[in-house]
Design a protein around this motif. Structure first.
Motif, PDB file in Angstrom:
ATOM      1  N   ALA A 174       0.857  -1.182   0.000  1.00 56.32           N
ATOM      2  CA  ALA A 174       0.000   0.000   0.000  1.00 56.32           C
ATOM      3  C   ALA A 174       0.888   1.225   0.000  1.00 56.32           C
ATOM      4  CB  ALA A 174      -0.919   0.005   1.214  1.00 56.32           C
ATOM      5  N   ARG A 175       0.397   2.287  -0.583  1.00 55.87           N
ATOM      6  CA  ARG A 175       1.181   3.518  -0.684  1.00 55.87           C
ATOM      7  C   ARG A 175       0.764   4.481   0.416  1.00 55.87           C
ATOM      8  NH1 ARG A 175       2.420   6.006  -6.003  1.00 55.87           N
ATOM      9  NH2 ARG A 175       4.349   6.332  -4.880  1.00 55.87           N
ATOM     10  N   ASP A 176       0.634   3.956   1.625  1.00 56.35           N
ATOM     11  CA  ASP A 176       0.268   4.782   2.772  1.00 56.35           C
ATOM     12  C   ASP A 176       0.638   4.023   4.047  1.00 56.35           C
ATOM     13  OD1 ASP A 176      -1.746   2.844   3.236  1.00 56.35           O
ATOM     14  OD2 ASP A 176      -3.280   4.064   2.251  1.00 56.35           O
ATOM     15  N   GLY A 177       0.176   4.500   5.179  1.00 60.32           N
ATOM     16  CA  GLY A 177       0.504   3.903   6.464  1.00 60.32           C
ATOM     17  C   GLY A 177      -0.059   2.518   6.692  1.00 60.32           C
ATOM     18  N   SER A 178      -0.898   2.012   5.770  1.00 63.36           N
ATOM     19  CA  SER A 178      -1.457   0.665   5.943  1.00 63.36           C
ATOM     20  C   SER A 178      -0.558  -0.420   5.344  1.00 63.36           C
ATOM     21  CB  SER A 178      -2.859   0.593   5.311  1.00 63.36           C
ATOM     22  OG  SER A 178      -2.784   0.670   3.900  1.00 63.36           O
ATOM     23  N   ASP A 179       0.553  -0.044   4.735  1.00 67.50           N
ATOM     24  CA  ASP A 179       1.483  -1.026   4.186  1.00 67.50           C
ATOM     25  C   ASP A 179       1.970  -1.951   5.301  1.00 67.50           C
ATOM     26  OD1 ASP A 179       3.232  -1.616   1.634  1.00 67.50           O
ATOM     27  OD2 ASP A 179       4.579  -1.713   3.363  1.00 67.50           O
ATOM     28  N   PRO A 180       2.143  -3.263   5.020  1.00 67.36           N
ATOM     29  CA  PRO A 180       2.596  -4.199   6.064  1.00 67.36           C
ATOM     30  C   PRO A 180       3.867  -3.764   6.783  1.00 67.36           C
ATOM     31  CG  PRO A 180       1.871  -5.410   4.126  1.00 67.36           C
ATOM     32  CD  PRO A 180       1.838  -3.950   3.764  1.00 67.36           C
ATOM     33  N   LEU A 181       4.736  -3.035   6.115  1.00 68.82           N
ATOM     34  CA  LEU A 181       5.958  -2.541   6.758  1.00 68.82           C
ATOM     35  C   LEU A 181       5.646  -1.713   7.994  1.00 68.82           C
ATOM     36  CD1 LEU A 181       9.027  -1.746   6.832  1.00 68.82           C
ATOM     37  CD2 LEU A 181       8.342   0.208   5.433  1.00 68.82           C
ATOM     38  N   PHE A 182       4.657  -0.835   7.886  1.00 70.23           N
ATOM     39  CA  PHE A 182       4.369   0.075   8.989  1.00 70.23           C
ATOM     40  C   PHE A 182       3.762  -0.653  10.186  1.00 70.23           C
ATOM     41  CE2 PHE A 182       4.526   2.858   5.235  1.00 70.23           C
ATOM     42  CZ  PHE A 182       5.605   3.632   5.633  1.00 70.23           C
ATOM     43  N   ARG A 183       3.028  -1.734   9.939  1.00 73.72           N
ATOM     44  CA  ARG A 183       2.513  -2.540  11.047  1.00 73.72           C
ATOM     45  C   ARG A 183       3.681  -3.162  11.809  1.00 73.72           C
ATOM     46  NH1 ARG A 183       2.152  -7.694  11.811  1.00 73.72           N
ATOM     47  NH2 ARG A 183       2.424  -8.211   9.612  1.00 73.72           N
ATOM     48  N   LEU A 184       4.625  -3.759  11.096  1.00 73.95           N
ATOM     49  CA  LEU A 184       5.774  -4.366  11.750  1.00 73.95           C
ATOM     50  C   LEU A 184       6.629  -3.331  12.479  1.00 73.95           C
ATOM     51  CD1 LEU A 184       7.042  -7.096   9.255  1.00 73.95           C
ATOM     52  CD2 LEU A 184       5.940  -7.416  11.465  1.00 73.95           C
ATOM     53  N   ARG A 185       6.803  -2.182  11.881  1.00 72.14           N
ATOM     54  CA  ARG A 185       7.577  -1.122  12.533  1.00 72.14           C
ATOM     55  C   ARG A 185       6.895  -0.690  13.833  1.00 72.14           C
ATOM     56  NH1 ARG A 185       8.675   3.668  10.380  1.00 72.14           N
ATOM     57  NH2 ARG A 185      10.822   3.666  11.126  1.00 72.14           N
ATOM     58  N   ALA A 186       5.578  -0.541  13.787  1.00 70.24           N
ATOM     59  CA  ALA A 186       4.840  -0.131  14.997  1.00 70.24           C
ATOM     60  C   ALA A 186       4.940  -1.204  16.072  1.00 70.24           C
ATOM     61  CB  ALA A 186       3.377   0.146  14.649  1.00 70.24           C
ATOM     62  N   GLU A 187       4.814  -2.460  15.691  1.00 70.59           N
ATOM     63  CA  GLU A 187       4.926  -3.552  16.661  1.00 70.59           C
ATOM     64  C   GLU A 187       6.312  -3.595  17.304  1.00 70.59           C
ATOM     65  OE1 GLU A 187       3.872  -7.168  14.664  1.00 70.59           O
ATOM     66  OE2 GLU A 187       1.763  -6.585  14.464  1.00 70.59           O
ATOM     67  N   ALA A 188       7.331  -3.204  16.547  1.00 71.06           N
ATOM     68  CA  ALA A 188       8.703  -3.198  17.062  1.00 71.06           C
ATOM     69  C   ALA A 188       9.046  -1.934  17.826  1.00 71.06           C
ATOM     70  CB  ALA A 188       9.692  -3.417  15.908  1.00 71.06           C
ATOM     71  N   GLY A 189       8.094  -1.004  17.891  1.00 66.54           N
ATOM     72  CA  GLY A 189       8.334   0.246  18.604  1.00 66.54           C
ATOM     73  C   GLY A 189       9.071   1.297  17.792  1.00 66.54           C
ATOM     74  N   LEU A 190       9.079   1.137  16.477  1.00 63.94           N
ATOM     75  CA  LEU A 190       9.759   2.131  15.626  1.00 63.94           C
ATOM     76  C   LEU A 190       8.796   3.190  15.156  1.00 63.94           C
ATOM     77  CD1 LEU A 190      11.915  -0.300  13.473  1.00 63.94           C
ATOM     78  CD2 LEU A 190      12.670   1.147  15.338  1.00 63.94           C
TER      79      LEU A 190
END
Length: 190
Positions: A174-190
């Motif tokens: 996804a070209r926004d904050g819903s991309d899977p990358l951002f979920r993993l970053r949030a879970e890792a505290g980034l």
């Protein structure tokens, strides 16, 4: 002459390379804060149809990319030449792939000099370009002070009727904050 491969210069090289990687992520995920962070506040960008400051660049990307569902910038061949302690000239090769639906032909024509593929069909744009950047270290941080996009080669390919598509249940970019990358970053505290 200064050692271009001292420990400090190696750290400088890695910081500059990281800025280039962060640029690719930011533009492909339409992370406008991320785009802003790779440039100095007074930085300029010469991107072909756009020439101006960082705020203008962000507005241009926001508008031009609004209908583009997929964008991927891949960089290689990063050649860093230090002009002084705090200035580097950086040439980076970039390959870009972007998908333009049929209703985004004007967006495609803007970056292709008017070409937009067949009428009524979506198209993929493939490019080989180079970023010629002036990096400056200010307050201990390397960022882009001046960017010049050199457009070496482009190709437009119409999207075929049988183009593969991700299936239900597959992870999709996804070209926004819903991309899977951002979920993993949030879970890792980034």
């Amino acid at each position: 002459m200064e050692n271009s491969y001292s420990l400090q210069r190696m750290a400088d090289r890695m910081q500059i390379q990281d800025v280039m990687y962060r640029w690719c992520r930011a533009v492909d995920r339409l992370d406008f804060d991320g785009i802003r962070l790779v440039f100095h506040p007074d930085g300029i960008d010469r991107h072909g149809p756009f020439n101006g400051n960082v705020d203008g660049l962000i507005d241009w990307i926001r508008n031009r990319h609004a209908k583009i569902p997929f964008s991927m910038h891949q960089i290689s061949n990063i050649l860093i030449e230090f002009a002084s302690q705090d200035i580097a000239i950086v040439e980076t090769y970039v390959r870009t792939v972007q998908r333009y639906p049929a209703d985004a032909k004007a967006n495609l024509a803007q970056l292709s000099g008017g070409a937009a593929g067949s009428d009524g069909r979506g198209a993929d744009l493939f490019t080989c370009s180079r970023y010629i950047d002036k990096f400056e270290r200010r307050n201990g941080e390397w960022r882009i002070a001046e960017r010049n996009l050199v457009q070496d080669w482009k190709q437009i390919v119409d999207i075929p009727d049988n183009a593969p598509v991700p299936q239900d249940g597959w992870l999709k970019g996804a070209r926004d904050g819903s991309d899977p990358l951002f979920r993993l970053r949030a879970e890792a505290g980034l």
